[in-house]
Scaffold this active site. Structure first.
Site, short mmCIF file in Angstrom:
data_model
loop_
_atom_site.label_atom_id
_atom_site.label_comp_id
_atom_site.label_asym_id
_atom_site.label_seq_id
_atom_site.Cartn_x
_atom_site.Cartn_y
_atom_site.Cartn_z
N GLU A 27 0.85 -1.19 0.00
CA GLU A 27 0.00 0.00 0.00
C GLU A 27 0.89 1.24 0.00
O GLU A 27 1.99 1.23 0.55
CB GLU A 27 -0.88 -0.02 1.26
CG GLU A 27 -1.77 1.21 1.39
CD GLU A 27 -2.83 1.08 2.49
OE1 GLU A 27 -2.85 0.05 3.20
OE2 GLU A 27 -3.64 2.02 2.63
N ASN A 72 -6.62 1.53 2.78
CA ASN A 72 -7.35 2.79 2.98
C ASN A 72 -6.91 3.85 1.96
O ASN A 72 -7.70 4.70 1.57
CB ASN A 72 -7.10 3.32 4.40
CG ASN A 72 -7.67 2.38 5.46
OD1 ASN A 72 -8.55 1.58 5.19
ND2 ASN A 72 -7.15 2.48 6.68
N ASN A 172 -12.06 -0.85 -0.94
CA ASN A 172 -11.40 -1.39 0.24
C ASN A 172 -12.19 -1.04 1.50
O ASN A 172 -12.55 0.14 1.71
CB ASN A 172 -10.00 -0.79 0.39
CG ASN A 172 -9.30 -1.23 1.66
OD1 ASN A 172 -8.91 -2.39 1.79
ND2 ASN A 172 -9.18 -0.33 2.63
N GLU A 173 -12.47 -2.03 2.31
CA GLU A 173 -13.08 -1.84 3.65
C GLU A 173 -14.17 -0.77 3.64
O GLU A 173 -14.15 0.15 4.48
CB GLU A 173 -11.99 -1.51 4.68
CG GLU A 173 -11.06 -2.67 4.93
CD GLU A 173 -10.13 -2.50 6.13
OE1 GLU A 173 -10.05 -1.39 6.68
OE2 GLU A 173 -9.48 -3.50 6.50
N TYR A 244 -6.87 -8.69 11.79
CA TYR A 244 -5.57 -8.45 12.44
C TYR A 244 -5.68 -8.91 13.90
O TYR A 244 -6.71 -8.73 14.53
CB TYR A 244 -5.22 -6.96 12.39
CG TYR A 244 -4.95 -6.47 10.98
CD1 TYR A 244 -3.72 -6.71 10.38
CD2 TYR A 244 -5.91 -5.78 10.26
CE1 TYR A 244 -3.46 -6.26 9.08
CE2 TYR A 244 -5.66 -5.33 8.97
CZ TYR A 244 -4.44 -5.58 8.38
OH TYR A 244 -4.18 -5.14 7.11
N GLU A 292 -6.45 -9.23 3.66
CA GLU A 292 -5.61 -8.58 4.68
C GLU A 292 -5.66 -9.46 5.92
O GLU A 292 -6.74 -9.66 6.49
CB GLU A 292 -6.09 -7.17 5.02
CG GLU A 292 -5.81 -6.16 3.94
CD GLU A 292 -6.10 -4.72 4.38
OE1 GLU A 292 -5.89 -4.38 5.56
OE2 GLU A 292 -6.54 -3.94 3.51
N GLN A 351 1.37 -6.42 5.73
CA GLN A 351 1.73 -6.10 4.38
C GLN A 351 3.09 -6.74 4.06
O GLN A 351 3.51 -7.61 4.82
CB GLN A 351 1.76 -4.59 4.19
CG GLN A 351 0.35 -3.98 4.42
CD GLN A 351 0.21 -2.53 3.97
OE1 GLN A 351 1.08 -1.97 3.34
NE2 GLN A 351 -0.93 -1.92 4.31
O1 AHR Z 1 -3.01 -2.73 6.30
C1 AHR Z 1 -3.22 -1.51 6.96
C2 AHR Z 1 -4.66 -1.02 6.83
O2 AHR Z 1 -5.50 -1.91 7.50
C3 AHR Z 1 -5.23 -0.97 5.44
O3 AHR Z 1 -4.94 0.21 4.78
C4 AHR Z 1 -6.69 -1.07 5.69
O4 AHR Z 1 -7.38 -1.67 4.61
C5 AHR Z 1 -6.80 -1.86 6.97
O5 AHR Z 1 -7.64 -1.24 7.87
#
Ligand code: AHR
Length: 503
Positions: A27, A72, A172-173, A244, A292, A351
């Site tokens: 990103e 994001n 995205n999201e 995450y 992700e 990432q």
């Molecule tokens: O990977 C970091 C961020 O986590 C990304 O930009 C977003 O998609 C997620 O919230």
């Protein structure tokens, strides 16, 4: 010493090992692109300014796909800013990460990096501040051979052949209130459907990913997937999932069991997709793109230095330093993804470089492997053929978040071509070794070809540029096979790979 057993049977096939399970993510965020992938003037840089050391480490990691350019970031991105002569490109505010993007890297540079590294691109379009037309323009620029304004511009910019990008993320999201252009499920579902429908008019063979939830803790989780797929089912192929994990308040037992959440996440999204399939009388299945996933210490991450610049270029952001326990969790999350290979058709470790990443770089200097690099690289290298479901019998450990959880988690792959069986296992006990007994009755005549274990008496040990090798996975000398049973001792808080081959 605790005891656990698993039985492996060649008939218990979940599905193929999918190369796209071993994807990652780049990103425009912090030092991911600038001084990560891209650093003109670095001793290893190529003509495009891409660091050769990072290319080599990406190859060694075994990464197959790379999602780009966000995240994001993509929800405010104008892709046209990143094409044409570099000196003419605008500098833009990146609202998502409160930074300035100099646009030195755009789609053409990224595609050259993919070609050099040997990875498949997974391109995301902006459905935050933009919509159908801009997605179509980018698709035309990338995939149409020539004879149109955008495709001829690509050729003029040096890419004679179309990029033929297959995988596209529709935003995205979009469920997240933090997202630029955040939408309700209904609003996003309509936009995703219309964008997908139009993109398929250009190229019917695309694989399109609709945004699912940003995490299973989101208040709209489940309802979001249901509404979006009700709108877009026939037009998309995958629904995304993001997750995450981190050790909260010193609760290591729950953290080590993070894969329980990932299992539940995938099962829930698959069940929701199947409910929409039944209600809509659709015939195809929707697959999960877990695009992700990682460990991310959202409260502990190193952040921007006090540079005085309010909108810095490539600030230090999200540069988590991973320890041994984090690597065990990453290995366990890969076990979960493989176990769901029937539904998870793509995944991206978020990432790749510097930003919550397995690969770290010093500007102008060294690059090194974090602890999380190793379970990923070894799984990508050794998992091959078919994923097998295991019958596991293991003692449980209490966790505050998930209740009683087996201390052992494992998956196996079997390559019918070579006959090799690979067992990937974690010992999630905080205190005890686990003596693992593997019943190989369906696979007579195997021997131990390689047994590696990642562990450390101090599970908080992290790699640095000066010492990235102290916790390299080491040969596990307890591994042996006799009478078609394999045996190996697994230390507490450890990840292991056992490769068995025909004698
Ligand atoms: O990977 C970091 C961020 O986590 C990304 O930009 C977003 O998609 C997620 O919230």
């Amino acid at each position: 010493m605790l005891s656990a057993s698993v039985t492996i049977d060649p008939a218990f096939v979940v599905g193929p090992v999918r190369p796209r399970t071993f994807g990652s993510f780049v990103e425009h965020l912090g030092r991911s692109v600038y001084t990560g992938l891209h650093e003109p003037g670095h001793p290893t840089a190529d003509a495009d300014g891409f660091r050769g050391d990072v290319v080599e480490l990406t190859r060694e990691l075994g990464v197959t796909t790379v999602r780009y350019p966000g995240g994001n970031f993509v929800s405010g991105y104008r892709w046209e800013d990143g094409i044409g002569p570099v000196e003419l490109r605008p500098r833009r505010l990146d609202l998502a990460w409160h930074s300035t993007d100099p646009n030195l890297v755009g789609v053409d540079e990224f595609m050259r990096w993919c070609a050099r590294t040997g990875v498949e691109p997974m391109m995301a379009v902006n459905l935050g501040t933009r919509g159908v037309q801009e997605a179509l323009d980018l698709l035309e620029y990338c995939n149409v051979p020539g004879g149109t304004t955008w495709s001829d511009l690509r050729r003029a910019n040096g890419a004679e052949d179309p990029y033929r990008i297959k995988m596209w993320c529709l935003g995205n999201e979009m469920d997240g209130p933090w997202q630029i252009g955040h939408k309700t499920a209904q609003e996003y579902g309509r936009l995703a459907a219309e964008t997908a429908r139009a993109m398929r008019m250009v190229d019917p063979d695309l694989e399109l990913v609709a945004c699912g939830s940003s995490g299973s803790q989101m208040p709209t989780f489940g309802e979001w997937e249901h509404t979006v797929l009700t709108e877009a089912y026939e037009h998309v192929d995958h629904i995304s999932a993001h997750a995450y994990y981190w050790e909260e308040d010193g609760d290591l037992a729950s953290f080590l069991a993070s894969a329980v959440n990932m299992d539940h996440f995938v099962d829930s999204v698959a069940a929701t997709a199947d409910a929409v399939r039944a209600a809509g009388k659709h015939t195809k299945h929707i697959h999960v793109s877990f695009d992700e996933w990682n460990v991310w210490y959202q409260k502990r991450a190193e952040s921007r230095p006090p540079s005085g610049d309010d909108w810095p270029v490539a600030p230090v952001l999200l540069e988590d330093r991973y320890n041994v326990a984090d690597a065990v969790v990453v290995g366990n999350l890969l076990i979960s993804l493989l176990r769901h290979t029937d539904r998870v058709h793509a995944a991206s470790l978020a990432q790749l470089v510097n930003v919550i990443a397995p690969i770290m770089t010093e500007p102008g200097g060294r690059s090194w492997r974090q602890t999380t690099f190793h379970p990923f690289a070894l799984t990508a290298r050794h998992a091959a053929g078919e994923v097998l479901r295991l019958a596991v019998d293991a003692p449980v450990q209490d966790t505050a978040k998930f209740g009683p959880v087996p201390v052992l988690d494992a998956v196996a792959t079997h390559d019918p071509e070579t006959g090799a069986v690979v067992v990937l296992a974690v010992n999630r006990s905080l205190t005890d070794d686990v003596a693992l007994d593997v019943d190989l009755r369906g696979f007579p005549g195997l021997r131990v070809a390689e047994a590696l274990t990642l562990s450390n008496p101090d599970h908080t040990w992290s790699a640095t540029a000066d010492d990235a090798t102290s916790v390299l996975p080491r040969a596990n000398t307890t591994a042996k096979v006799s009478d078609d049973r394999a045996h190996v001792d697994l230390p507490p808080v450890s990840w292991s790979m056992l490769r068995l081959e025909r004698v």
